[in-house]
Design an enzyme around this catalytic site. Sequence first.
Site, PDB file in Angstrom:
ATOM      1  N   GLU A  89      -9.169  17.564 -67.750  1.00 22.10           N
ATOM      2  CA  GLU A  89     -10.511  17.004 -67.553  1.00 22.10           C
ATOM      3  C   GLU A  89     -10.873  17.019 -66.069  1.00 22.10           C
ATOM      4  OE1 GLU A  89     -10.720  13.085 -69.532  1.00 22.10           O
ATOM      5  OE2 GLU A  89      -8.731  13.568 -70.296  1.00 22.10           O
TER       6      GLU A  89
ATOM      7  N   LYS B 229     -11.843  15.580 -62.426  1.00 19.20           N
ATOM      8  CA  LYS B 229     -11.495  14.401 -61.627  1.00 19.20           C
ATOM      9  C   LYS B 229     -12.702  14.075 -60.753  1.00 19.20           C
ATOM     10  CE  LYS B 229      -8.081  12.588 -58.362  1.00 19.20           C
ATOM     11  NZ  LYS B 229      -9.039  12.177 -57.340  1.00 19.20           N
TER      12      LYS B 229
ATOM     13  N   ASP C 141     -15.224  12.138 -58.100  1.00 21.63           N
ATOM     14  CA  ASP C 141     -15.106  11.494 -56.793  1.00 21.63           C
ATOM     15  C   ASP C 141     -16.006  10.264 -56.804  1.00 21.63           C
ATOM     16  OD1 ASP C 141     -14.120  11.154 -54.305  1.00 21.63           O
ATOM     17  OD2 ASP C 141     -15.366  12.650 -53.330  1.00 21.63           O
TER      18      ASP C 141
ATOM     19  N   TYR D 263     -13.385   8.212 -69.596  1.00 24.45           N
ATOM     20  CA  TYR D 263     -12.323   9.146 -69.975  1.00 24.45           C
ATOM     21  C   TYR D 263     -11.061   8.457 -70.514  1.00 24.45           C
ATOM     22  CZ  TYR D 263     -11.315   7.879 -65.103  1.00 24.45           C
ATOM     23  OH  TYR D 263     -11.112   7.186 -63.933  1.00 24.45           O
TER      24      TYR D 263
ATOM     25  N   LYS E 224      -5.428  18.651 -57.088  1.00 24.89           N
ATOM     26  CA  LYS E 224      -6.457  18.541 -56.048  1.00 24.89           C
ATOM     27  C   LYS E 224      -6.908  19.934 -55.622  1.00 24.89           C
ATOM     28  CE  LYS E 224      -7.628  15.169 -54.523  1.00 24.89           C
ATOM     29  NZ  LYS E 224      -7.161  14.207 -53.538  1.00 24.89           N
TER      30      LYS E 224
ATOM     31  N   CYS F 242     -16.188  15.840 -14.657  1.00 26.10           N
ATOM     32  CA  CYS F 242     -16.530  14.920 -15.742  1.00 26.10           C
ATOM     33  C   CYS F 242     -18.043  14.900 -15.955  1.00 26.10           C
ATOM     34  CB  CYS F 242     -16.045  13.511 -15.392  1.00 26.10           C
ATOM     35  SG  CYS F 242     -16.558  12.250 -16.599  1.00 26.10           S
TER      36      CYS F 242
ATOM     37  N   CYS G 294     -19.287  10.977 -14.892  1.00 23.75           N
ATOM     38  CA  CYS G 294     -19.236  10.450 -13.517  1.00 23.75           C
ATOM     39  C   CYS G 294     -19.135  11.543 -12.454  1.00 23.75           C
ATOM     40  CB  CYS G 294     -18.059   9.486 -13.366  1.00 23.75           C
ATOM     41  SG  CYS G 294     -16.436  10.289 -13.423  1.00 23.75           S
TER      42      CYS G 294
ATOM     43  N   CYS H 220     -10.409  12.914 -17.084  1.00 23.44           N
ATOM     44  CA  CYS H 220     -11.134  12.329 -15.968  1.00 23.44           C
ATOM     45  C   CYS H 220     -10.262  11.179 -15.461  1.00 23.44           C
ATOM     46  CB  CYS H 220     -12.501  11.794 -16.429  1.00 23.44           C
ATOM     47  SG  CYS H 220     -13.320  10.769 -15.177  1.00 23.44           S
TER      48      CYS H 220
ATOM     49  N   CYS I 256     -14.997   5.310 -14.387  1.00 22.67           N
ATOM     50  CA  CYS I 256     -15.962   6.152 -15.113  1.00 22.67           C
ATOM     51  C   CYS I 256     -16.590   5.313 -16.225  1.00 22.67           C
ATOM     52  CB  CYS I 256     -15.255   7.370 -15.702  1.00 22.67           C
ATOM     53  SG  CYS I 256     -16.329   8.375 -16.761  1.00 22.67           S
TER      54      CYS I 256
END
Length: 665
Positions: free
Chosen positions: A109, A111, A113, A218, A306, A400, A403, A418, A423
Amino acid sequence: MNEVKRIEELRKLLEQYAIEYYVKDAPSVSDQEYDRLMQELIALENKHPEMKDPNSPSQRIIGAVLEGFEKVSHASQMLSLGNVFNREEIQDFVLRIQESVSNPEFVVECKYDGLAMALLYENGRFVRAVTRGDGFVGEDVSNNIRTIGSIPMYIDQLDPVEVRGEVYMPKKSFEELNQKQAEQGKPLFANPRNAAAGSIRQLDSSICAQRKLDAYWYYFQNASDFGIQTQEEALEAMEKLHFRVNPMRRVCRTTEQIWDFIQEIQKIRNTLPYEIDGMVIKLNSLADQQVLGSTAKAPRYATAYKFPAEEVQTRLKDITITVGRTGKITPNAVLEPVRVAGTTVSAASLHNEDMIAVKDLRIGDIVIVRKAGEIIPEVVSSVPSRRDGSQRPYHFPQSCPVCGSHLIRLEGEASHYCVNQDCPARVVESMIHFASRDAMDIDSLGDKKIEQLHDFGFLNSIEDIYYLKRHRQELLEKRGYQKKSVDHMLETIEDSKKQPLGVLLFGLGIRQVGKKAAMILAKHFGNMDALIQASQEELVAINDIGEITAQSILAFFKEEKNLHLIQVLKEQGLNMIQEKEEIRESRFTNKTVVLTGTLESYTRSEAKKILEAFGANVAGSVSKRTDLVIYGTAAGSKLEKARNLGVDLMSEEEFVQEVSHAQNN
């Protein structure tokens, strides 16, 4: 006609029309006629309040508001399923069943979610709907279940009936809900499952009604009470009682038949109006199911295959940079929105400069995207054959983006950093991490709240969190800050001071020190001062603390700024000790142990806690330092590597016996 009799007649008619529309997909009346009859019923029920019935079709749309959900114990445990991931593992499952059952049949059957649910009926009437919860105790969500049109409120069976299944949000409902969320400036739901779960837990059932949920059933929990002998007969019996049962199923006898059907469904998976993440394989005979029984968590007679991660193609529009709490620079893919495994993906982490180079990613590329573990978006690779000359190579920044400080890349590391501790990005991220659930668990200080308090000028460092009480009056003058919420926030900050040393160490964000390493350090040294004074030799001698981690710890405690922070936290009353846990001597004490495969007697988390209580160090991978590998079913590469390295092995059965022996002693 007597008005009371007319109410009863209308309820039967509307129930019948709902079954035709939602379950059989064959309505016999128009929407206008259905609405007319519904309005007539509502008017008559208002006129005759003594006829109030929570199962009336009118209650599906009127709704009610609750203060909370009542806890309810299940008549029998609602189990979860073990997983298989390929044809070979399905074959192993079939062979295992064949060892106990002669010529077994299997029902395969879909599955879903969604959210597991149990429905109870007595005297032909719907009584209660209960969520799975922990398998033993769930929550009564009957009011919200009544809003789902396909679920019958009355059935043609006076004896008690319990059916179980999955409540889900159809793809169309999910798209409509997120469109509405976006229009209202509210956060979008990540996927239909989260949306369904959130809808079912609405205290106002009228909100749930607007979400347009549905369900498939089910499992006929008490099928044997009715002389039903197989899963297929149980599904047919539920259909006759007008429960919505998926016709997309097949009775199979061999692995080949099971695999062929799975492949058929996988091909049409994306065209279905609902999300499925695999297929369930169940032994058909209910008597044989009883013989095989279950483990503490899952039935031995069923398993779930799965589906592999879905891969799709989209365009890489840009690469942006974020700065983490440790200064780590993370490149992120900006993607043309694409639907993957049930959700729309528009971004994914690219981790570091090397990954961009290895995957040969260029801005404007068509790329392959999937969800790692069906959850985290991941860019798998570029598709060079789709390039047309407009693509641009990406040049990693040298400074960065927040800064402007020069970025550095330490020897032996893939990431850039960084190193400017002031910063702004690092400051905010460090506070977010400190207050997070895995760290100090200050639930009233979420990401957005910290950013806002930083903008107000109240939070500019971790220690400022504990000075926030000085700004109480100023906060009360801010829009959206009411007395109750402000006092709750200050109370949760105060409560966080009780957290043990291991939690505090993790919250400080020492580079290379994750949650596990923080707890190991706390247990080993017992208090903050002992850790601060530790030498590199002492640190490296601890299991799981390597050279790089030791250097990072020493560097952290050399910084005057960090020592000042710890002193302030001490003065504010934060806990600086870790209570010693009594270690029970056993075969596992002082051993490095790896768990692999599917365990039936314990969850992975439970097994890990048991081992740690016996003084073991539970590692995630097998190496020459591994002392023991404990394996369950479907154990893969870790078991093979352990055999090649000559590491001691222990089956799950032996593990259970050893634990029992150690506990009894």
